[in-house]
Design an enzyme around this catalytic site. Structure first.
Site, PDB file in Angstrom:
ATOM      1  N   GLY A   1       0.837  -1.201   0.000  1.00 37.50           N
ATOM      2  CA  GLY A   1       0.000   0.000   0.000  1.00 37.50           C
ATOM      3  C   GLY A   1       0.865   1.240   0.000  1.00 37.50           C
TER       4      GLY A   1
ATOM      5  CD  GLN B   1       3.287   5.800   2.636  1.00 39.77           C
ATOM      6  OE1 GLN B   1       2.311   5.241   2.159  1.00 39.77           O
ATOM      7  NE2 GLN B   1       4.302   5.127   3.172  1.00 39.77           N
TER       8      GLN B   1
ATOM      9  CB  CYS C   1       5.079   2.338   7.360  1.00 38.19           C
ATOM     10  SG  CYS C   1       4.593   3.815   6.464  1.00 38.19           S
ATOM     11  CG  LEU C   2       6.715   1.117   1.395  1.00 34.93           C
ATOM     12  CD1 LEU C   2       6.165   1.356  -0.005  1.00 34.93           C
ATOM     13  CD2 LEU C   2       7.854   0.105   1.354  1.00 34.93           C
TER      14      LEU C   2
ATOM     15  CG  HIS D   1      -0.697   1.306   7.245  1.00 33.39           C
ATOM     16  ND1 HIS D   1       0.248   0.770   8.111  1.00 33.39           N
ATOM     17  CD2 HIS D   1      -0.027   2.186   6.457  1.00 33.39           C
ATOM     18  CE1 HIS D   1       1.431   1.332   7.851  1.00 33.39           C
ATOM     19  NE2 HIS D   1       1.298   2.175   6.844  1.00 33.39           N
ATOM     20  CD  GLU D   2      -1.144   2.456   2.716  1.00 32.85           C
ATOM     21  OE1 GLU D   2      -0.695   3.609   2.603  1.00 32.85           O
ATOM     22  OE2 GLU D   2      -0.431   1.494   3.052  1.00 32.85           O
TER      23      GLU D   2
ATOM     24  CG  HIS E   1       0.168   6.881   5.400  1.00 33.57           C
ATOM     25  ND1 HIS E   1       1.293   7.375   6.012  1.00 33.57           N
ATOM     26  CD2 HIS E   1       0.413   5.558   5.198  1.00 33.57           C
ATOM     27  CE1 HIS E   1       2.177   6.395   6.174  1.00 33.57           C
ATOM     28  NE2 HIS E   1       1.663   5.278   5.692  1.00 33.57           N
TER      29      HIS E   1
HETATM   30 NI    NI Z   1       2.554   3.378   5.633  1.00 24.91          NI
END
Ligand code: NI
Length: 172
Positions: A46, A51, A93-94, A135-136, A139
């Site tokens: 995701g 991000q 998380c990236l 989660h997304e 963000h």
């Molecule tokens: Ni993330």
């Protein structure tokens, strides 16, 4: 298509509340395509627009099995309508490299969003898809998964992450 630079915590764009999208144009399509390519390359399941430094309400996901067919999903202005149950899965998380922790989430969610043409869609998600949506969407409100840890775990995270960042800079 092109790869976008993934912003890492504590980049301030990750703490901003992202803006609603009103223009369903070629630029949005290109951003979504680039985000999918960036997510697959990372690799991740995701990615949210903040991000990659874009404070707008757009997320991309693909929680299909690794060796199966790709199931890319693009969700514009996503929101969670209903929640059910509770689960606790390990997340990463990236934007928070090399750190993983279990987070309490709803087990099932109903999500409403718009597609790239601005058409409203609704779906029910469970399992990894449900965790990923939560989660997304977090963000887009400037919330990272580490913000959902207990105060004790969060202070442990800060110490560990400081070291991770120092080590990564040494590698550069
Ligand atoms: Ni993330």
């Amino acid at each position: 298509m092109s790869l976008l630079r993934i912003r890492h915590y504590p980049d301030p764009v990750l703490k901003q509340k992202a803006e609603r999208i009103t223009a369903f144009d070629g630029e949005l399509r290109r951003l979504a395509d680039d985000m999918l390519e960036t997510m697959y390359a990372a690799p991740g399941v995701g990615l949210a627009a903040p991000q990659v430094g874009v404070s707008r309400r757009l997320i991309v996901l693909d929680c299909s099995p690794k060796d199966g067919e790709k199931q890319p999903l693009i969700a514009v202005n996503p929101e969670i309508l209903t929640r059910e149950g509770e689960c606790c899965e390990e997340e990463g998380c990236l934007s928070v490299p090399e750190y993983y922790a279990k987070v309490v989430r709803s087990e099932k969610v109903t999500v409403r969003f718009q597609d790239l043409d601005g058409v409203t869609r609704q779906l029910e998600a469970g399992g990894l898809w449900a965790v990923c949506f939560q989660h997304e969407i977090d963000h887009l409100d400037g919330v990272l998964f580490v913000d959902r840890l207990s105060p004790l775990k969060r202070s442990l995270f800060r110490k560990k992450y400081q070291k991770i960042l120092e080590q990564r800079q040494e590698q550069l």
